[in-house]
Design a protein around this motif. Sequence first.
Motif, PDB file in Angstrom:
ATOM      1  N   ASN A 230      22.639  97.898 -81.140  1.00  7.61           N
ATOM      2  CA  ASN A 230      21.840  99.763 -81.602  1.00  7.61           C
ATOM      3  C   ASN A 230      21.655 100.306 -79.653  1.00  7.61           C
ATOM      4  OD1 ASN A 230      21.288  98.253 -83.098  1.00  7.61           O
ATOM      5  ND2 ASN A 230      19.644  97.338 -83.043  1.00  7.61           N
ATOM      6  N   SER A 231      22.153  99.846 -78.231  1.00 13.67           N
ATOM      7  CA  SER A 231      22.178  99.979 -77.246  1.00 13.67           C
ATOM      8  C   SER A 231      23.140 101.468 -77.286  1.00 13.67           C
ATOM      9  CB  SER A 231      22.219  99.843 -76.355  1.00 13.67           C
ATOM     10  OG  SER A 231      22.299  99.767 -74.828  1.00 13.67           O
ATOM     11  N   ARG A 232      24.097 101.450 -77.924  1.00 10.65           N
ATOM     12  CA  ARG A 232      25.612 102.328 -77.943  1.00 10.65           C
ATOM     13  C   ARG A 232      25.314 103.214 -78.765  1.00 10.65           C
ATOM     14  NH1 ARG A 232      28.671  97.370 -77.709  1.00 10.65           N
ATOM     15  NH2 ARG A 232      29.561  97.728 -80.138  1.00 10.65           N
ATOM     16  N   GLU A 233      24.543 102.784 -79.778  1.00 10.63           N
ATOM     17  CA  GLU A 233      24.564 104.570 -80.372  1.00 10.63           C
ATOM     18  C   GLU A 233      23.232 104.960 -79.961  1.00 10.63           C
ATOM     19  OE1 GLU A 233      23.986 102.072 -84.379  1.00 10.63           O
ATOM     20  OE2 GLU A 233      25.309 101.831 -84.741  1.00 10.63           O
ATOM     21  N   PHE A 234      22.352 104.580 -79.385  1.00 11.59           N
ATOM     22  CA  PHE A 234      21.242 105.002 -78.855  1.00 11.59           C
ATOM     23  C   PHE A 234      22.107 105.972 -77.833  1.00 11.59           C
ATOM     24  CE2 PHE A 234      16.944 105.921 -76.851  1.00 11.59           C
ATOM     25  CZ  PHE A 234      16.640 106.580 -77.749  1.00 11.59           C
ATOM     26  N   GLU A 235      22.209 105.515 -76.970  1.00  9.72           N
ATOM     27  CA  GLU A 235      22.955 105.820 -75.619  1.00  9.72           C
ATOM     28  C   GLU A 235      24.333 107.212 -76.659  1.00  9.72           C
ATOM     29  OE1 GLU A 235      25.789 105.006 -71.833  1.00  9.72           O
ATOM     30  OE2 GLU A 235      25.528 103.895 -73.124  1.00  9.72           O
ATOM     31  N   ALA A 236      24.520 106.881 -76.847  1.00 10.92           N
ATOM     32  CA  ALA A 236      25.425 108.228 -77.701  1.00 10.92           C
ATOM     33  C   ALA A 236      24.909 109.313 -77.986  1.00 10.92           C
ATOM     34  CB  ALA A 236      26.494 107.635 -79.550  1.00 10.92           C
TER      35      ALA A 236
END
Length: 605
Positions: A230-236
């Motif tokens: 989730n954190s990676r997708e949000f960062e993208a």
Amino acid sequence: MGFDEQEYTRSFDIRSWKKLLPFLRPYRGLIAAVIVLNVFCAVIDIALPLFQRCAIDAFIETGDLSGLPGFAVFYGLVIAAQALAVILFTRRSMRIEMQVGRDMKRACFVHLQTLSLSYYNVTPVGYLLSRIMSDTNRIAGMIAWNATDILWAVFYVLGVFGVMFLLNPGLAAAVILIVPVISLLTAWFQDRILRWNRRVRKMNSRITSAYNEGIMGARTSKTLVIEEQNSREFEAVTQDMRASSVRAARLSAVYIPLVMFFSSLTTAIVLARGGALALEHQLLIGTLSAFTAYAVGVFEPIRQIARNIADILSLQANIERVMGLLEEQPLITDTPEVIGKYGTTFAPKRENWEPIRGDIEFRDVSFRYPDGNEEVLSHFNLKIPAGSTIAIVGETGAGKSTLVNLACRFFEPTSGQVLIDGRDYRERSQLWLHSHIGYVLQSPHLFSGTVMENIRYGRLDATDEEVIAAAKAVSADAVAMRLEKGYQSDVGEGGDRLSTGEKQLISFARAVLADPRIFVLDEATSSIDTKTERLIQEATELLLKGRTSFLIAHRLSTIRRADRILVVRDGAIVEQGTHEELIRQKGYYRDLYRRQFEQEKMQKL
């Protein structure tokens, strides 16, 4: 691309804008007042440098201050009048924005109440919320502020150029020569800045959606241990927004200094040429001062016109989305004759409503879903006497809800008839039928408010005593007693302060309070523990007596006493009869029953 990300690329279309007229017409007086006040403010803005010219030429150049007090008083009154005009304009523009936005939201909300259930099956909630909240706010704001800003700016620019030509045509020509350059720069940069700002808004919507999913799905994320994903997708998503924001900021960082440069260049030309004329006594110092003020001030309104025109042109997409929602037609409508006799959802003529017994007949019914190509039912016939209990069973996705949706007129037959008490139900209003239906869903929904209020939705004119009696009939009073304030306890948003079983009990109490002639339980006990299910079964056995009832069953043990069981497979009824008859047939129902019985037996072990 998601449904909510649909782009509207149609060129300017006056027909779309005309659709706003019904929302603007009630406020034409306010709009006229705003226009007049804007023009008045523009006239004063044009006149202020002339006051400056007059003061320099009459007092400073001559050294005679005898008329200064009177001039100062008059100047102060003009400024006060402009300030008052701005206050009046601001108040009226705010009223236009608030009231037009309110009216559009109200129209959207009311229209949504008239749409068929099939619309909600295919339309994301986020799409509707975006149209009702974001798009209507933007339309109202642009009409109230941007459109009037354009009017002020156009009037000001034309007035300034007119006054400059009257004062000195030569200097005016020097200023006007710069205008095409500024206009081309503005058109080129504003188009690109607007494009990147649109991307920023889209990314912002995605970030909001990600926040919503992260909050609503926090429990699932933790149980699946996907926080890092989730954190990676949000960062993208945030990186994309950052890049778009930086690009828009860079364009603005180049554009604004360029406009300032040409504005300063124009001012320099005016000062150089005007100064030379003043030294030659061909131009008064006051006139030069006024020209300089006009040269400095005229380019910001030009830039404002270009920016606002670009914004207003982009507003067409918002208008098309809102009007598209308002023009969405329900798949199921009453005929004008039916409306004339029975009224509408918002203006029912209850005095003309006939009583209902609950006889239901499917006569040569064929049906396919609006977005489907294959028939779910084909030439289906079924008679359900009033007071009968009909159970519908089958595996997940078999089409168990189709018959109930047809009987309740949430959908209508593609061909054939559904008769209620011997008459085609299209000869009566939808509200007449729906007012006699009690529907308890598998996933119960409660509204924000108290336990008492949620049960009373079953019949709004019910007394507190009737509400409590309905709650006791299905043991929902135990839910209220457990809470600190009893029936006055708040259930939270969507009932999130209660368990699924407790929400279901309140849903049952709400249906009981409505005292319907047709009762539908759509797998209503599948999410309830065994103890709660037993309480509900004891209550519903009494409540279903004398009512036509549909039980869409997940647990086959709950429908053994039904008068008739319909077995659905692949969208078709393959078997029907009583429980004993179907067991003796040794067909699909018996296999389902035996398989489920064995699963329940294993779970107990």
